[in-house]
Design a protein around this motif. Structure first.
Motif, PDB file in Angstrom:
ATOM      1  N   TYR A 129       3.821  -0.665 -13.272  1.00  0.00           N
ATOM      2  CA  TYR A 129       2.955  -0.211 -12.186  1.00  0.00           C
ATOM      3  C   TYR A 129       3.259  -1.047 -10.944  1.00  0.00           C
ATOM      4  N   GLN A 187       6.556   8.006  -9.763  1.00  0.00           N
ATOM      5  CA  GLN A 187       6.655   8.146  -8.311  1.00  0.00           C
ATOM      6  C   GLN A 187       8.091   8.382  -7.860  1.00  0.00           C
ATOM      7  N   HIS A 221       1.552  -2.858  -8.996  1.00  0.00           N
ATOM      8  CA  HIS A 221       0.990  -4.200  -8.825  1.00  0.00           C
ATOM      9  C   HIS A 221       1.723  -5.242  -9.653  1.00  0.00           C
ATOM     10  N   GLN A 222       2.629  -4.793 -10.500  1.00  0.00           N
ATOM     11  CA  GLN A 222       3.406  -5.760 -11.270  1.00  0.00           C
ATOM     12  C   GLN A 222       4.649  -6.229 -10.510  1.00  0.00           C
ATOM     13  N   THR A 270       0.799  -1.231   0.000  1.00  0.00           N
ATOM     14  CA  THR A 270       0.000   0.000   0.000  1.00  0.00           C
ATOM     15  C   THR A 270       0.834   1.286   0.000  1.00  0.00           C
ATOM     16  N   THR A 271       2.176   1.180   0.042  1.00  0.00           N
ATOM     17  CA  THR A 271       2.930   2.440   0.137  1.00  0.00           C
ATOM     18  C   THR A 271       3.168   3.077  -1.224  1.00  0.00           C
ATOM     19  N   LEU A 272       2.989   2.312  -2.301  1.00  0.00           N
ATOM     20  CA  LEU A 272       3.147   2.921  -3.619  1.00  0.00           C
ATOM     21  C   LEU A 272       1.754   3.162  -4.194  1.00  0.00           C
ATOM     22  N   ASN A 273       1.592   4.308  -4.851  1.00  0.00           N
ATOM     23  CA  ASN A 273       0.296   4.639  -5.412  1.00  0.00           C
ATOM     24  C   ASN A 273      -0.040   3.677  -6.557  1.00  0.00           C
ATOM     25  N   PRO A 274      -1.162   2.963  -6.458  1.00  0.00           N
ATOM     26  CA  PRO A 274      -1.459   1.911  -7.435  1.00  0.00           C
ATOM     27  C   PRO A 274      -1.705   2.426  -8.852  1.00  0.00           C
ATOM     28  N   VAL A 275      -2.066   3.699  -9.019  1.00  0.00           N
ATOM     29  CA  VAL A 275      -2.418   4.167 -10.361  1.00  0.00           C
ATOM     30  C   VAL A 275      -1.316   4.999 -11.012  1.00  0.00           C
ATOM     31  N   LEU A 276      -0.155   5.090 -10.361  1.00  0.00           N
ATOM     32  CA  LEU A 276       0.959   5.829 -10.975  1.00  0.00           C
ATOM     33  C   LEU A 276       2.116   4.879 -11.230  1.00  0.00           C
TER      34      LEU A 276
END
Lengths: 328, 323
Positions: free
Chosen positions: A153, A114, A155-156, A103-109
């Motif tokens: 991204y 970032q 999530h990858q 959760t610490t990285l913004n999922p949509v950027l």
């Protein structure tokens, strides 16, 4: 003359205004971290260790606030700074990594976005130069084919890889201090060990001091130089890792150590600390640990004073396991 | 991505087929248009002639079969009243409604997102509470009443804006549009505001809820810990995450704005599709009603499809998991 510590926290009090009145999450916490030193901040959930970390970065949000005390970073008091000044320090001299890498990285950027924004927030560099710096930072934390990964991204990435990215971002500007809020708790044990040793190496290279917030004493044993044990918003014991882990003075520290599985006590049931951490809204008077403590007596209803003893050690207990005379 | 699009297209075709059947049967049940079309003096022979001419003497399944066959060839029948192809009649009115809906959408987003962000970031401030109270009004006051009050206030009492009609139009690519003339804009403003109020309230609440949720996320904290400016944290990190639900809901609402501008168009005597529908229903002009409903269904289905595609474009997680 001893050099000035990187971070000095004095009598820090953090309060949260809630419906049930004002809760004191941090109650008069003092500690310091020297240049390049690793301080382990240990405690159970709700002991205030994470809030302490956030307070150092000035990231306590309403309804919480720093009620009193000071936080000196290289001699400058962060609690008196305006937000704009503080923002210039965050990410530059002061960095933080968080518990859950998912959760610490913004999922949509994308990762490059970032990382590059973290660079350009503090440095006037071209987009190309920032990208090159980001790539080098990824390579340094052991991410294979960093050029391709920059365009991915979050999530990858796997959890461990995401935490590496977060660490790479935190160390981009070689900060003086990195607050790590349980960054390995959510990871597999094998990844944990890798990340631990990498952070240690990278921090040493950059001359970055670490405040390592954790509930895991074995992590502290392997990583930290000194340790501060927190309970219900107070530091109950502080000292060098070797001293504290071998000869704990506070019964709570002893209880924590006793509940770590060990090879030497095979077949013996693990000891536990009875009861639960008290709610901040219903703290018992005096020593907050007294209701769970085997050594407590009526005197523990008073506030235990800070007792300094041995070599740079302190505890807050009326009935310490190690007396000042014995330690001396 | 291609498989995803093909599957979505298949689902869309199915929805349209089912709706065509429902619409046709429902409109058949509404009443006999010949009763209204034929003059009161008409005798039995004349009535039978009209019935035959309109093809209403055949059994339902035959009428339905003919309707489907023609519909597949792009013909949804001729209006009983205007004796013009129904689709052409509606398409003539579509640009006006479309313009109205798009203007309303711009107002809803342009006002709703900033207000919602404000209310989400300062939930306990006076301003935040006022915005939320206002949005409840937007939700709960009936649309036609809001329209009447707008007319009363701005046209009757203040006399600032015209109460009805479309005003002066200019042609762009053969379509008459009114937002390029001052007179047209004045005529557009009130109906668009009326149509936008409900959506604005919706956008405010969605944005506020999103902002409150996203602000608590670790990645916002991490973004702040990186030393980013407040503007960048809110404008990029927070906003981009909030936009996902907002785009989804607005896409669906855009369909309903186009299809159900009926009330607003009636209140403001705005010459759009909605007004045509109301007129056609009162005259039992079956082909126009059916054509209108079919076009509405198609618009909804297309918008849904586009929303899903935009959604995939904003949120990389959707894009990849469906691939």
């Amino acid at each position: 003359m001893t050099s000035q510590p990187i971070l000095e926290v004095r009598d820090l009090v953090v309060e949260f205004a809630t419906r049930d009145g004002v809760l004191t999450a941090i109650n008069g916490v003092s500690f310091h971290v020297d240049r390049g030193e690793v301080l382990g901040l240990v405690g159970e959930s709700g002991s205030g260790k994470s809030v302490t970390g956030l307070a150092i970065l000035g990231l306590i949000d309403a309804p919480g606030r720093i009620a009193s005390g000071s936080i000196l970073l290289e001699g400058e008091d962060l609690t008196r700074m305006r937000e704009a000044q503080l923002r210039r320090l965050r990410g530059k001299r002061l960095a933080m990594i968080f518990q859950d890498p998912m959760t610490t990285l913004n999922p949509v950027l994308r990762v490059d976005t970032q990382m590059i924004e973290a660079i350009t927030a503090h440095e006037k560099v071209s987009h190309k130069a920032a990208r090159a710096k980001a790539r080098d930072a990824l390579a340094k934390v052991g991410i294979p084919s960093p050029d391709e990964r920059l365009a991915s991204y979050p999530h990858q990435f796997s959890g461990g890889m995401r935490q590496r990215v977060a660490i790479a971002i935190a160390l981009l500007h070689r900060p003086a201090l990195l607050v790590a809020d349980e960054p390995t708790t959510a990871l597999d044990v094998t990844i944990q060990a890798q990340i631990l040793s990498e952070v240690q190496t990278l921090a040493q290279e950059a001359g970055t001091a670490l405040v390592w917030v954790t509930h895991d004493l074995s992590v502290v044993a392997g990583l930290a130089d000194r340790v501060a044990v927190m309970y219900a918003g107070r530091i109950v014991e502080q000292g060098s890792v070797a001293d504290v882990l071998e000869n704990p003075a506070h019964p709570y520290t002893a209880g924590l150590i006793g509940s770590v599985p060990s090879r030497n006590r095979r077949g013996v049931p693990l000891s536990q600390i009875p009861g639960m951490t008290p709610s901040l809204a219903k703290l018992p008077p005096g020593c907050a640990f007294a209701p769970r403590c085997a050594r407590a007596d009526a005197g523990c209803r008073n506030d235990p004073p800070v007792v300094a003893f041995g070599t740079a050690r302190m505890h807050r207990c009326f009935h310490p396991l190690v007396t000042a005379e014995a330690a001396a | 991505m291609l498989v995803y699009i093909i599957r979505r297209l298949g689902q869309s075709a199915l929805v349209i087929a089912v709706m065509a059947t429902l619409v046709f049967v429902a409109v058949y049940a509404v009443g006999n248009p010949v009763d209204i079309l034929a003059s009161p003096q008409a005798d039995q022979q004349e009535i039978e002639a009209i019935t035959r001419r309109l093809g209403l003497d055949r059994p339902l399944y035959e009428q339905y079969g003919l309707f489907v066959w023609n519909a597949l060839h792009g013909d949804l029948g001729r209006s009983f009243v205007y004796n013009e192809p129904a689709v052409q009649l509606i398409l003539k009115r579509l640009p006006a409604t479309f313009e109205l809906a798009m203007t309303a959408l711009v107002i809803a987003v342009g006002v709703g997102i900033p207000l919602g962000l404000y209310a989400g970031l300062k939930p306990n401030s006076l301003g935040g509470h006022s915005v939320m109270a206002g949005s409840i009004l937007g939700f709960s006051l009936p649309n036609f009443w809001q329209g009447l009050m707008l007319v009363l206030l701005f046209s009757v009492v203040l006399g600032w804006l015209p109460a009805g009609g479309r005003g002066q139009t200019v042609e762009i690519l053969g379509l008459p549009v009114s937002f390029l003339t001052v007179d047209g804009l004045q005529h557009l403003l009130l109906p668009a505001l009326n149509l936008a109020l409900y959506k604005m309230a919706l956008v405010i609440r969605l944005t506020r809820a999103g902002a409150r949720e996203v602000m608590l996320q670790d990645y916002v904290r991490f973004a702040r810990a990186k030393g980013l400016s407040q503007a960048r944290v809110i404008g990029v990190h927070v906003l981009k995450n909030i936009l996902i639900p907002v785009v989804t809901v607005l896409g669906l609402e855009l369909g309903s704005m186009i299809a159900f501008a009926v009330v607003t168009e009636t209140v403001f005597a705005y010459p759009g599709m909605g007004k045509l529908l109301i007129d056609s229903i009162s005259r039992l002009d079956r082909p126009v009603i059916v054509a209108y409903l079919m076009m509405t269904v198609v618009i909804f289905v297309v918008i849904n499809l586009v929303v899903d595609l935009i959604y995939a474009a904003i949120d990389p997680r959707v894009r990849l998991s469906e691939a």
